[in-house]
Every structure is written in structure tokens, then in C-alpha cells.
Design a protein around this motif. Structure first.
Motif, PDB file in Angstrom:
ATOM      1  N   GLY A 153      33.369  98.775  11.804  1.00  0.00           N
ATOM      2  CA  GLY A 153      34.132  99.085  13.008  1.00  0.00           C
ATOM      3  C   GLY A 153      33.352  99.921  13.998  1.00  0.00           C
ATOM      4  O   GLY A 153      33.897 100.796  14.664  1.00  0.00           O
ATOM      5  N   TRP A 156      35.944 102.176  15.929  1.00  0.00           N
ATOM      6  CA  TRP A 156      37.369 101.894  15.963  1.00  0.00           C
ATOM      7  C   TRP A 156      38.132 103.127  15.503  1.00  0.00           C
ATOM      8  O   TRP A 156      37.643 103.919  14.687  1.00  0.00           O
ATOM      9  CB  TRP A 156      37.740 100.762  15.023  1.00  0.00           C
ATOM     10  N   GLN A 157      39.355 103.243  15.964  1.00  0.00           N
ATOM     11  CA  GLN A 157      40.233 104.345  15.570  1.00  0.00           C
ATOM     12  C   GLN A 157      40.422 104.359  14.050  1.00  0.00           C
ATOM     13  O   GLN A 157      40.455 105.418  13.430  1.00  0.00           O
ATOM     14  CB  GLN A 157      41.564 104.216  16.322  1.00  0.00           C
ATOM     15  N   SER A 158      40.515 103.199  13.431  1.00  0.00           N
ATOM     16  CA  SER A 158      40.712 103.136  11.978  1.00  0.00           C
ATOM     17  C   SER A 158      39.513 103.705  11.219  1.00  0.00           C
ATOM     18  O   SER A 158      39.683 104.310  10.151  1.00  0.00           O
ATOM     19  CB  SER A 158      40.991 101.701  11.530  1.00  0.00           C
ATOM     20  N   GLU A 159      38.300 103.526  11.748  1.00  0.00           N
ATOM     21  CA  GLU A 159      37.107 104.114  11.118  1.00  0.00           C
ATOM     22  C   GLU A 159      37.167 105.640  11.207  1.00  0.00           C
ATOM     23  O   GLU A 159      36.860 106.341  10.245  1.00  0.00           O
ATOM     24  CB  GLU A 159      35.821 103.605  11.786  1.00  0.00           C
ATOM     25  N   GLN A 169      39.867 107.478  11.465  1.00  0.00           N
ATOM     26  CA  GLN A 169      40.927 107.947  10.567  1.00  0.00           C
ATOM     27  C   GLN A 169      40.433 107.979   9.125  1.00  0.00           C
ATOM     28  O   GLN A 169      40.753 108.905   8.380  1.00  0.00           O
ATOM     29  CB  GLN A 169      42.169 107.062  10.684  1.00  0.00           C
ATOM     30  N   ALA A 170      39.647 106.988   8.717  1.00  0.00           N
ATOM     31  CA  ALA A 170      39.093 106.975   7.356  1.00  0.00           C
ATOM     32  C   ALA A 170      38.152 108.160   7.143  1.00  0.00           C
ATOM     33  O   ALA A 170      38.163 108.786   6.073  1.00  0.00           O
ATOM     34  CB  ALA A 170      38.365 105.657   7.104  1.00  0.00           C
ATOM     35  N   LYS A 227      40.241 111.369   6.811  1.00  0.00           N
ATOM     36  CA  LYS A 227      40.847 111.450   5.474  1.00  0.00           C
ATOM     37  C   LYS A 227      39.883 111.989   4.434  1.00  0.00           C
ATOM     38  O   LYS A 227      40.264 112.736   3.549  1.00  0.00           O
ATOM     39  CB  LYS A 227      41.329 110.063   5.032  1.00  0.00           C
ATOM     40  N   LYS A 252      40.592 110.793  21.499  1.00  0.00           N
ATOM     41  CA  LYS A 252      41.418 109.603  21.320  1.00  0.00           C
ATOM     42  C   LYS A 252      42.100 109.303  22.646  1.00  0.00           C
ATOM     43  O   LYS A 252      42.617 110.200  23.304  1.00  0.00           O
ATOM     44  CB  LYS A 252      42.474 109.832  20.239  1.00  0.00           C
ATOM     45  N   ASN A 309      43.121  97.614  21.125  1.00  0.00           N
ATOM     46  CA  ASN A 309      42.656  98.490  20.050  1.00  0.00           C
ATOM     47  C   ASN A 309      42.071  99.749  20.687  1.00  0.00           C
ATOM     48  O   ASN A 309      41.835  99.795  21.892  1.00  0.00           O
ATOM     49  CB  ASN A 309      41.609  97.799  19.163  1.00  0.00           C
TER      50      ASN A 309
END
Length: 141
Positions: free
Chosen positions: A28, A67-70, A72-73, A76, A117, A125
Motif C-alpha cells: 500500500g 494507504w490509510q490501512s498501512e 493503521q497497521a 497498531k 490524515k 481512498n
């Protein structure tokens, strides 16, 4: 007579680039950039021309867009869920599909300096630009 020297002038495309962080290729990731700077000044003395170029400290900086999901991972898995506290090597591998010359750059001891963000109407996305600083660049490994 001098022998003819051939240089491989093939260009890399985005499809030829793989970037890994923490031992994992980041799928991502949509952009990577990095810069090496060195402070320089001219030593002046007698006359109106410089005598020597002096070299000072080197600085290493860049950014990645993910990507935002990367992000967030990473949040975490970060200590205290603080992605700004992560320290990692960023490995940028250029591997052309046509069998051209492979090269790998290693950005040593990277840390994010900030992230922002943002979403806008019509976006499908979220991409987040994360500026980085690092300690050294090992080129062409």
C-alpha cells in the motif's frame, strides 16, 4: 586507443520498485522519495575568488505516501500505538522485469517526523504522506 565503455542507461518504472519496512514489502505504498544534502561553503581568503569548498554535515530526509490501512497497521504494532516512535530501515529495491540492472538502496534508521490524515469529497481512498528522516543511505547494495 581507449576502449569503448558501455553504460546501462535503462530507466526504472514504478512497477520495478519494491519497498520494504520491518521485513515486509509494503503493497500500500504509492510514493517514495529521499534526499541527501551536505552543507557546503566556499573558503575565502586573499583575492576575490574562493580557495576551496568546505564540507559540513550531511542530512538525510524523504517521505513515503501510503494507504490509510498501512498507517493503521503500523500504529497498531507501534510501541504505545505511537507511529512517530517507530525506528526502521527502509529498503528500496529496483528490479526491472526486462532483466536490467538490479540495485537496492537502504535508508538506515528511519523515523517519521509527522503524518496528516485527510479525506476530501469524491476520494475513493486515503493516501497519507509521511515525511521521514534517517541516519545514512547505503546506495547500490
Amino acid at each position: 586507443m581507449a576502449e569503448n565503455t558501455k553504460f546501462d542507461s535503462a530507466q526504472y518504472s514504478w512497477a520495478d520498485v519494491s519497498v520494504s519496512m520491518g521485513g515486509r514489502i509494503v503493497t500500500g505504498l504509492t510514493s517514495v522519495s529521499y534526499t541527501v544534502k551536505q552543507a557546503k561553503s566556499v573558503l575565502k581568503g586573499r583575492g576575490n575568488k574562493g580557495h576551496k569548498i568546505l564540507r559540513g554535515d550531511k542530512e538525510f530526509e524523504g517521505s513515503i505516501k501510503i494507504w490509510q490501512s498501512e498507517l493503521q497497521a503500523m500504529i497498531k504494532s507501534a510501541p504505545g500505538k505511537d507511529v512517530l516512535s517507530l525506528n526502521f530501515d527502509l529498503v528500496v529495491a529496483y528490479t526491472p522485469a526486462d532483466g536490467g540492472q538490479n540495485t537496492t538502496d537502504i535508508l538506515v534508521s528511519c523515523e517519521f517526523t509527522e503524518y496528516k490524515k485527510e479525506m476530501n469529497q469524491g476520494d475513493t481512498n486515503m493516501e497519507i504522506e509521511c515525511p521521514i528522516i534517517f541516519l545514512d543511505l547505503k546506495e547500490d547494495q
